[in-house]
Design a protein around this motif. Structure first.
Motif, PDB file in Angstrom:
ATOM      1  N   LEU A 135       0.827  -1.211   0.000  1.00 19.73           N
ATOM      2  CA  LEU A 135       0.000   0.000   0.000  1.00 19.73           C
ATOM      3  C   LEU A 135       0.857   1.256   0.000  1.00 19.73           C
ATOM      4  CD1 LEU A 135      -2.696   1.507   0.260  1.00 19.73           C
ATOM      5  CD2 LEU A 135      -2.531   1.171   2.742  1.00 19.73           C
ATOM      6  N   ILE A 136       1.834   1.324   0.898  1.00 23.63           N
ATOM      7  CA  ILE A 136       2.687   2.514   0.988  1.00 23.63           C
ATOM      8  C   ILE A 136       3.489   2.686  -0.294  1.00 23.63           C
ATOM      9  CG2 ILE A 136       4.606   3.561   2.230  1.00 23.63           C
ATOM     10  CD1 ILE A 136       3.567   2.151   4.739  1.00 23.63           C
ATOM     11  N   GLN A 137       3.982   1.588  -0.839  1.00 27.52           N
ATOM     12  CA  GLN A 137       4.724   1.676  -2.104  1.00 27.52           C
ATOM     13  C   GLN A 137       3.839   2.194  -3.225  1.00 27.52           C
ATOM     14  OE1 GLN A 137       6.229  -2.321  -2.612  1.00 27.52           O
ATOM     15  NE2 GLN A 137       8.185  -1.843  -1.605  1.00 27.52           N
ATOM     16  N   ALA A 138       2.597   1.731  -3.268  1.00 31.34           N
ATOM     17  CA  ALA A 138       1.669   2.184  -4.307  1.00 31.34           C
ATOM     18  C   ALA A 138       1.457   3.690  -4.224  1.00 31.34           C
ATOM     19  CB  ALA A 138       0.337   1.450  -4.171  1.00 31.34           C
ATOM     20  N   ILE A 139       1.420   4.220  -3.011  1.00 26.98           N
ATOM     21  CA  ILE A 139       1.198   5.655  -2.838  1.00 26.98           C
ATOM     22  C   ILE A 139       2.388   6.454  -3.330  1.00 26.98           C
ATOM     23  CG2 ILE A 139       0.849   7.487  -1.134  1.00 26.98           C
ATOM     24  CD1 ILE A 139      -0.736   5.454   0.544  1.00 26.98           C
ATOM     25  N   TYR A 140       3.603   6.119  -2.830  1.00 28.92           N
ATOM     26  CA  TYR A 140       4.733   6.991  -3.215  1.00 28.92           C
ATOM     27  C   TYR A 140       5.234   6.735  -4.627  1.00 28.92           C
ATOM     28  CZ  TYR A 140       8.312   3.390  -1.914  1.00 28.92           C
ATOM     29  OH  TYR A 140       9.103   2.258  -1.819  1.00 28.92           O
ATOM     30  N   GLN A 141       4.888   5.593  -5.205  1.00 28.12           N
ATOM     31  CA  GLN A 141       5.303   5.339  -6.591  1.00 28.12           C
ATOM     32  C   GLN A 141       4.340   5.937  -7.615  1.00 28.12           C
ATOM     33  OE1 GLN A 141       5.705   1.079  -6.823  1.00 28.12           O
ATOM     34  NE2 GLN A 141       7.612   1.035  -5.616  1.00 28.12           N
ATOM     35  N   ASN A 142       3.102   6.172  -7.204  1.00 25.97           N
ATOM     36  CA  ASN A 142       2.086   6.636  -8.154  1.00 25.97           C
ATOM     37  C   ASN A 142       1.501   8.012  -7.838  1.00 25.97           C
ATOM     38  OD1 ASN A 142       1.473   4.055  -9.930  1.00 25.97           O
ATOM     39  ND2 ASN A 142       1.603   3.342  -7.800  1.00 25.97           N
ATOM     40  N   CYS A 143       1.843   8.571  -6.689  1.00 25.33           N
ATOM     41  CA  CYS A 143       1.226   9.841  -6.276  1.00 25.33           C
ATOM     42  C   CYS A 143       2.281  10.868  -5.862  1.00 25.33           C
ATOM     43  CB  CYS A 143       0.246   9.613  -5.134  1.00 25.33           C
ATOM     44  SG  CYS A 143      -0.920   8.282  -5.404  1.00 25.33           S
ATOM     45  N   PRO A 144       3.118  11.296  -6.767  1.00 24.64           N
ATOM     46  CA  PRO A 144       4.184  12.237  -6.402  1.00 24.64           C
ATOM     47  C   PRO A 144       3.652  13.615  -5.979  1.00 24.64           C
ATOM     48  CG  PRO A 144       4.027  12.018  -8.786  1.00 24.64           C
ATOM     49  CD  PRO A 144       3.127  10.971  -8.205  1.00 24.64           C
ATOM     50  N   ASN A 145       2.423  13.939  -6.371  1.00 25.44           N
ATOM     51  CA  ASN A 145       1.870  15.269  -6.073  1.00 25.44           C
ATOM     52  C   ASN A 145       0.917  15.280  -4.883  1.00 25.44           C
ATOM     53  OD1 ASN A 145       3.162  16.475  -8.374  1.00 25.44           O
ATOM     54  ND2 ASN A 145       1.598  15.504  -9.663  1.00 25.44           N
ATOM     55  N   ILE A 146       0.898  14.208  -4.119  1.00 21.36           N
ATOM     56  CA  ILE A 146      -0.042  14.124  -3.007  1.00 21.36           C
ATOM     57  C   ILE A 146       0.246  15.203  -1.959  1.00 21.36           C
ATOM     58  CG2 ILE A 146       1.349  12.446  -1.733  1.00 21.36           C
ATOM     59  CD1 ILE A 146      -1.298  11.175  -0.834  1.00 21.36           C
ATOM     60  N   ARG A 147      -0.840  15.838  -1.468  1.00 17.61           N
ATOM     61  CA  ARG A 147      -0.712  16.897  -0.466  1.00 17.61           C
ATOM     62  C   ARG A 147      -1.262  16.463   0.889  1.00 17.61           C
ATOM     63  NH1 ARG A 147      -3.447  21.438  -1.149  1.00 17.61           N
ATOM     64  NH2 ARG A 147      -1.836  22.698  -0.117  1.00 17.61           N
ATOM     65  N   TYR A 148      -2.277  15.620   0.883  1.00 23.02           N
ATOM     66  CA  TYR A 148      -2.875  15.173   2.137  1.00 23.02           C
ATOM     67  C   TYR A 148      -2.975  13.652   2.133  1.00 23.02           C
ATOM     68  CZ  TYR A 148      -4.160  20.056   2.573  1.00 23.02           C
ATOM     69  OH  TYR A 148      -4.112  21.418   2.658  1.00 23.02           O
ATOM     70  N   LEU A 149      -2.548  13.059   3.244  1.00 18.53           N
ATOM     71  CA  LEU A 149      -2.562  11.603   3.353  1.00 18.53           C
ATOM     72  C   LEU A 149      -3.111  11.204   4.716  1.00 18.53           C
ATOM     73  CD1 LEU A 149      -1.850   8.750   2.376  1.00 18.53           C
ATOM     74  CD2 LEU A 149       0.466   9.113   3.290  1.00 18.53           C
ATOM     75  N   LYS A 150      -4.074  10.290   4.689  1.00 11.63           N
ATOM     76  CA  LYS A 150      -4.641   9.748   5.922  1.00 11.63           C
ATOM     77  C   LYS A 150      -4.530   8.233   5.864  1.00 11.63           C
ATOM     78  CE  LYS A 150      -8.942   9.682   8.599  1.00 11.63           C
ATOM     79  NZ  LYS A 150     -10.312  10.234   8.675  1.00 11.63           N
ATOM     80  N   LEU A 151      -3.754   7.672   6.775  1.00  5.78           N
ATOM     81  CA  LEU A 151      -3.596   6.234   6.863  1.00  5.78           C
ATOM     82  C   LEU A 151      -4.202   5.764   8.171  1.00  5.78           C
ATOM     83  CD1 LEU A 151       0.069   5.684   5.604  1.00  5.78           C
ATOM     84  CD2 LEU A 151      -2.031   5.078   4.414  1.00  5.78           C
ATOM     85  N   SER A 152      -5.192   4.945   8.071  1.00  8.74           N
ATOM     86  CA  SER A 152      -5.845   4.401   9.258  1.00  8.74           C
ATOM     87  C   SER A 152      -5.662   2.899   9.230  1.00  8.74           C
ATOM     88  CB  SER A 152      -7.332   4.763   9.256  1.00  8.74           C
ATOM     89  OG  SER A 152      -7.967   4.287  10.400  1.00  8.74           O
ATOM     90  N   LEU A 153      -4.633   2.433   9.922  1.00  8.21           N
ATOM     91  CA  LEU A 153      -4.259   1.026   9.886  1.00  8.21           C
ATOM     92  C   LEU A 153      -4.234   0.436  11.289  1.00  8.21           C
ATOM     93  CD1 LEU A 153      -1.308   1.412   7.387  1.00  8.21           C
ATOM     94  CD2 LEU A 153      -3.658   0.769   6.848  1.00  8.21           C
ATOM     95  N   ASP A 154      -4.359  -0.882  11.372  1.00 10.31           N
ATOM     96  CA  ASP A 154      -4.438  -1.534  12.661  1.00 10.31           C
ATOM     97  C   ASP A 154      -3.212  -2.390  12.981  1.00 10.31           C
ATOM     98  OD1 ASP A 154      -6.985  -0.561  13.393  1.00 10.31           O
ATOM     99  OD2 ASP A 154      -7.859  -1.903  11.928  1.00 10.31           O
ATOM    100  N   ARG A 155      -2.182  -2.248  12.195  1.00 10.72           N
ATOM    101  CA  ARG A 155      -0.936  -2.951  12.480  1.00 10.72           C
ATOM    102  C   ARG A 155       0.232  -1.980  12.324  1.00 10.72           C
ATOM    103  NH1 ARG A 155      -1.201  -8.625  12.979  1.00 10.72           N
ATOM    104  NH2 ARG A 155      -3.351  -9.044  13.588  1.00 10.72           N
ATOM    105  N   ASN A 156       1.390  -2.376  12.753  1.00 12.91           N
ATOM    106  CA  ASN A 156       2.565  -1.516  12.729  1.00 12.91           C
ATOM    107  C   ASN A 156       2.925  -1.099  11.303  1.00 12.91           C
ATOM    108  OD1 ASN A 156       4.711  -0.113  13.624  1.00 12.91           O
ATOM    109  ND2 ASN A 156       5.984  -1.888  14.111  1.00 12.91           N
ATOM    110  N   LEU A 157       3.082   0.205  11.103  1.00 13.23           N
ATOM    111  CA  LEU A 157       3.525   0.694   9.801  1.00 13.23           C
ATOM    112  C   LEU A 157       4.930   0.198   9.497  1.00 13.23           C
ATOM    113  CD1 LEU A 157       2.419   4.425   9.779  1.00 13.23           C
ATOM    114  CD2 LEU A 157       1.736   2.687   8.156  1.00 13.23           C
ATOM    115  N   LEU A 158       5.182  -0.047   8.249  1.00 10.43           N
ATOM    116  CA  LEU A 158       6.516  -0.420   7.825  1.00 10.43           C
ATOM    117  C   LEU A 158       7.338   0.868   7.746  1.00 10.43           C
ATOM    118  CD1 LEU A 158       8.030  -3.009   6.995  1.00 10.43           C
ATOM    119  CD2 LEU A 158       7.526  -2.421   4.632  1.00 10.43           C
ATOM    120  N   ILE A 159       8.059   1.175   8.807  1.00  7.89           N
ATOM    121  CA  ILE A 159       8.697   2.477   8.952  1.00  7.89           C
ATOM    122  C   ILE A 159       9.651   2.819   7.801  1.00  7.89           C
ATOM    123  CG2 ILE A 159      10.151   3.906  10.442  1.00  7.89           C
ATOM    124  CD1 ILE A 159       7.320   3.459  11.480  1.00  7.89           C
TER     125      ILE A 159
END
Length: 480
Positions: A339-363
């Motif tokens: 999921l995180i890879q999909a965001i930074y590989q496809n959304c270089p112009n993103i301004r607002y990000l909300k991640l609501s997850l229930d497990r440890n983020l891959l830092i």
């Protein structure tokens, strides 16, 4: 010269139309200012309806003062004399009702039900009140119809005049379908339709489908489903009706599992929100697979399968500027990475990000996101299982790798170590002052945390902050 002043005031008040306090002050300047400001204050009285406990009675009395002598006689003859004698009969200085542009029928129904009258008299009172609103002197831009409403609005002779320029329509699907079919004959310029499903049975919904299909320039469609029923046949017919507006619809909010691949038709979408109620299973994630949404700027998904979410992100063309994700409770470590890879590989112009997850983020992957997305302005992080999450590592990464544009933060937590966030604040010197909101699970805010934030506010590290309790999944990114 006076005419010029009125025109100029109109333009000024148009900018102030949402600033009611300033508009009230304008009433007291002189008659010209008053006459120009009053229509703006009375465009949408519903926004003041619940402002005070007495507002309901005040609004009701204003309505009564507009009743014609004929209507007053009708009410008296039906034994409702006590209702119309609650106020002194004196014509208002302005025809306030003619200024209404937003007809919220749930307010009129609430006003009527608040008066202790016999059930048989309610339709009579409703009829006389509606005569005030649906006439040749009013033109509405928004109409809202409450659940179980069955008054045949479209049969009123002046209805065509009142609703022909309707731009916004809200209703519960549990209303008389004849009303919707009747409105479909006179309302063809609606730009936004909002539907609510609070209860459902197998009744025919031909009216709402007809109303949707006849619109000439439908731009926005929203559906909020809070019922516990399953009604796939309804949604299949709804999807077929919406497809007919695929070229014009740019804003879409749905609360159901797509029964077909109807979203593939909406290539002009700018905003897509999919909110699947948590208590319903997902039918077929493949209905969201390989969608081409080249113009999409805002994506919000709640309880949508992760594979479908990733597919949506991967099939945009880099235009996404806002992403909000709330996933199911079971999120695998590898899925988080994808999921995180999909965001930074496809959304270089993103301004607002909300991640609501229930497990440890891959830092480490999250750090790659911060490095790749250099326009990121606001970040919302929620983790329910705090005992599995390394807040200290997250704050280290934020302090080290956040782009210069990032300074708005919202954090949702249950377990929080003061030293972790203190380290974050101390590392944020010589950067844009932080706008901070912290939502927590407890009722009382830790005073030590408040003192710490106040300390760094005094140092200029924090500009503004606020606290909240619980998590609002629909909270906007913009905050002050």
């Amino acid at each position: 010269m006076w005419r010029f002043n009125e025109d100029l005031l109109f333009l000024i008040f148009e900018k102030l139309k949402n600033d009611k306090k300033s508009l009230y002050s304008c009433l007291l300047v002189n008659r010209t200012w008053c006459v120009t400001a009053v229509p703006f204050l009375w465009r949408n009285p519903s926004q003041f309806y619940y402002a005070t406990d007495n507002s309901k009675n005040i609004l009701y009395n204003v309505i009564l003062l507009h009743l014609s002598e004929e209507s007053r006689v009708i009410l008296k003859n039906q034994g409702m004399n006590n209702l119309i004698t609650e106020t002194t009969y004196q014509r208002p200085l302005f025809d306030y009702i003619s200024f209404w542009k937003y007809l919220e029928l749930y307010i009129l129904e609430d006003v009527i039900s608040s008066k202790m009258i016999e059930k048989s008299n309610a339709p009579i009172l409703r009829n006389e009140i509606l005569k005030l609103f649906i006439n040749k002197n009013t033109k509405f831009i928004q109409l809202s119809i409450p659940r179980y409403f069955d008054y045949q609005l479209h049969l009123i002779p002046e209805a065509k005049c009142c609703f022909s320029e309707l731009g916004f329509f809200h209703c519960d699907v549990k209303i008389d379908q004849n009303i919707l079919e009747g409105l479909a004959k006179i309302c063809k310029s609606i730009k936004k339709i909002t539907l609510y499903i609070t209860a459902y049975d197998n009744t025919d919904n031909y009216g709402i489908f007809k109303l949707i299909e006849v619109q000439k320039s439908l731009n926005e469609f929203c559906l909020f489903d809070i019922s516990s029923s399953k009604h796939e046949s309804f949604y299949k017919s709804l999807e077929e009706s919406l497809i007919k507006h695929a070229d014009t619809v740019q804003y879409l909010r749905i609360s159901w599992n797509p029964t077909t691949r109807f979203l593939s038709y909406f290539v002009n979408l700018l905003y897509l929100e999919i909110h699947k109620p948590y208590f319903r299973n997902w039918n077929d994630p493949n209905n969201l697979k390989n969608l081409s949404l080249p113009n999409l700027k805002i994506l919000k998904v709640d309880y949508v399968p992760l594979i479908a979410t990733v597919n949506l992100i991967e099939n945009t063309t880099g235009n996404l500027s806002e992403i909000s994700i709330h996933c199911d409770n079971v999120i695998h470590y590898v899925d988080c990475k994808i999921l995180i890879q999909a965001i930074y590989q496809n959304c270089p112009n993103i301004r607002y990000l909300k991640l609501s997850l229930d497990r440890n983020l891959l830092i480490p992957e999250f750090e790659n996101l911060l490095i790749s997305c250099q326009f990121l302005n606001g970040l919302i992080i929620n983790v329910c299982k705090d005992y599995e999450f390394s807040w200290d590592k997250l704050f280290q990464i934020l302090a080290k790798s956040s782009p210069i544009s990032l300074f708005k933060f919202k954090f949702y937590f249950k377990i929080f170590k003061l030293k972790d966030i203190e380290s974050f604040f101390s590392s944020w010197t010589n950067r844009n002052p932080i706008l901070l909101k912290i939502n927590h699970s407890g009722i009382k805010v830790d005073q030590k945390l408040v003192n710490l934030i106040e300390e760094y506010k005094a140092k200029g590290v924090i500009k503004k902050y606020s606290f909240g309790c619980g998590m609002n999944l629909n909270e906007d990114f913009e905050w002050i």
